[in-house]
Design a protein around this motif. Sequence first.
Motif, mmCIF file in Angstrom:
data_model
loop_
_atom_site.group_PDB
_atom_site.id
_atom_site.type_symbol
_atom_site.label_atom_id
_atom_site.label_comp_id
_atom_site.label_asym_id
_atom_site.label_seq_id
_atom_site.Cartn_x
_atom_site.Cartn_y
_atom_site.Cartn_z
ATOM 1 N N SER A 1 36.757 36.335 37.188
ATOM 2 C CA SER A 1 36.644 37.578 36.416
ATOM 3 C C SER A 1 37.998 37.991 35.862
ATOM 4 C CB SER A 1 36.112 38.711 37.303
ATOM 5 O OG SER A 1 34.798 38.470 37.703
ATOM 6 N N GLU A 2 37.953 38.825 34.841
ATOM 7 C CA GLU A 2 39.157 39.472 34.319
ATOM 8 C C GLU A 2 38.846 40.946 34.110
ATOM 9 O OE1 GLU A 2 40.322 37.425 30.774
ATOM 10 O OE2 GLU A 2 41.461 35.908 31.870
ATOM 11 N N TYR A 3 39.864 41.780 34.248
ATOM 12 C CA TYR A 3 39.707 43.227 34.111
ATOM 13 C C TYR A 3 40.851 43.751 33.247
ATOM 14 C CZ TYR A 3 37.299 41.979 38.432
ATOM 15 O OH TYR A 3 36.522 41.346 39.373
ATOM 16 N N PRO A 4 40.632 44.799 32.458
ATOM 17 C CA PRO A 4 41.722 45.354 31.671
ATOM 18 C C PRO A 4 42.937 45.736 32.518
ATOM 19 C CG PRO A 4 39.629 46.216 30.889
ATOM 20 C CD PRO A 4 39.328 45.437 32.132
ATOM 21 N N ALA A 5 42.679 46.280 33.717
ATOM 22 C CA ALA A 5 43.793 46.691 34.580
ATOM 23 C C ALA A 5 43.449 46.406 36.032
ATOM 24 C CB ALA A 5 44.091 48.176 34.401
ATOM 25 N N VAL A 6 44.428 45.908 36.800
ATOM 26 C CA VAL A 6 44.221 45.704 38.231
ATOM 27 C C VAL A 6 45.351 46.369 39.005
ATOM 28 C CG1 VAL A 6 42.956 43.545 37.933
ATOM 29 C CG2 VAL A 6 45.415 43.470 38.306
#
Length: 728
Positions: A659-664
């Motif tokens: 997965s990828e997320y705009p902010a972690v």
Amino acid sequence: MPSTSAPITIKGSLEHIAFHNPENHFTVARLRTEAPERLISITGSMPQSTRGDTLEVTGYWEQHPRFGEQFRVISYEVVLPRSVAGIQRYLAAGAIEGVGPRTVARIVAHFGAETLEVIEQAPERLAQVRGIGAATAARIGEAWQRQHAVRRLLAFLHANGLSCAHAARLMQAYGEQAVEVLRHDPYRVVEDLPAVGFPIADTLARNQGLDAGDPRRVRACLGHLLNQDVAEGHVYTPRSHLEGRGADAFEIPIEGVREALEAMAAAAEIVIREDPEAPGEQRIYLRQLHQAETIIAARLEAMLAIPVRWPRLSAEDVEEAVLAGLALRLSGTQRQVARDLLGCRVAVVTGGPGTGKTTLVRSLTALFRKCGGLVVLAAPTGRAARRLTEVTGRPAATLHRLLEFNPQTDRFERHQDNPLEADVVIVDEASMVDTLLMGHFLKAVPPAATLILVGDVAQLPPVGPGNVLEDLIGSGRVPVYRLEEVFRQLRDSLILRNAHRVRNGQAPDLRPVASPEEIEDFSFIERSRPAEAAALIVELHTRVLPRRFHLDPIRDIQVLTPMHRGEVGTLQLNQMLQAALNPGVTGPARRFRPGDKVMHLRNNYVKEVFNGDIGVVTQLAPGGLVEVDFDGRVLAYAPEEQEELTLAYAISVHKSQGSEYPAVIVPLLTQHYALLQRNLLYTAMTRGQRLVVIIGTRRALDIALKNDRPLQRRSSLRERLAEAGRQP
């Protein structure tokens, strides 16, 4: 009241249940104690406790920072009344489903203090009471057994020194027969509940006088040890390891281990092979894992033996085809790799973020289709498959869906006798595929097809056993193409630069910020105390990042943490973030609220939702239903299905793979010591698209960076493939 080192027991009446989690039966309730009489708060795992029950709770006093003094329950017992008046009050309150106060009064008047004993042990005697026939007496007896099965199970567990926390899963598995199963066949629990069954079974068996060397116990102990190693990622266990641990942990003589292993091998539960790297040692495999490794090696060798059917294109032909089909211009390296892959039967493509793996997959899809090939795209998880679909514009499926898993038969419908319809199969995020799944997958790939595995071997290994992609690369048996150049338009990203530095064992370029308001795309905020780190995570998640970077706090920001327990573990952070982002009141049986971010925990082929899928609760519907929106698909979960859901404001780094997320936001403290590894840090960093914030200490980061020797997984695949390559 201060905490005490020895547990104490308190008796009282359950007056109010403030909260009950149906997944783990964690309960917060109010108990009115008998001596002295007062109302206290109690917390702990208490399945099926109801208002009005008289309980004896054993545990400790503790001081909660928010809710004050509480009694933490470690075990409890439902106490039935003994006086005639108490029995009548208890039954009249609804202790037996469908039996009203008038019928209760007649039963108690007839049997007096023996009433409960008659109902439980001789319900046919109830027919002696006016107005109760044989059928009604039987119905009352069945209702009592049904409603009080949990009470009997709790008493049985308590008598054997076992935690009542296991009661819910045992009731789910065996229902009203739970006590009978545990008493007469305790080791059945090992097969039915592998995660928790062995300690329960072994305690019960030993309490019932079973000898330490009894063959049934020895086989169960060895199976438990083998499964423990599988849970740690190993495909086999050295025989000496089993013998030593069997003796140390379970007092099993070596001769007993030898006899049990022979019996397990004869029953095809395990496979025993000589260890080619350690003369005199043997490797012990669970049968299905040995079979999976054998299949992987054999199928790959069969594929490699078949000539390639694709035409040889020049670099110019490749560029022209990709430019015409996708309006993409490849780099020199990408053109060469694409051209070479047309000449491969099986190949691996690996590289870090920003090196063009996705562009290469898109290009290969166009090239193979131009050559007349039927291309199938797949990934291990639903999230990774959806992302592959988005970036390629071509449909991609999870491996389970591609193999047409049938939940009714617990089998894959696609296999060697019913193979996939494909000329080319490209699997993205292949580092996540474990040995068992790869074995099933390769059985379904046509031997004449081209197979390309794409993944980043620097990330965490699969959750399941084995390390297939790394073993393939290390075997030298298949071509490996490493993409190393970060594309020019991505070089300014501090996230990508630091990810590659960590991947190569270099310290990241840290830009510490004194204030959360100074955060850039990659920032490090020093915090050494877990409580302070947790508070800062909540502040960043709820206030700072949404305002400064225009992010949706639910959909755009993801907390990734190495562990589940502790002040910066998933459990505690989810409670804190739920309270801050989605305050509200849940009922006694509700742990979710409308607007909550939740994750699905296991593959559900009926609902077509898979392990790791994240959604948002839309409403709590009548009948205890929880409705969840998964990217536009709204699914309803009945109460018994809700154990498949958990809060997902904070998730483990392992669950974020694919997965990828705009902010972690990543907490990294020395309390995570056992889990601090370079591949974990690297995986967490590469999940963030626009923003990565690490909160913790430089020491913890340094430990993770230097620890590039995570537990070496025991597997035979690499040497199987290498040996096959040396055969004439």
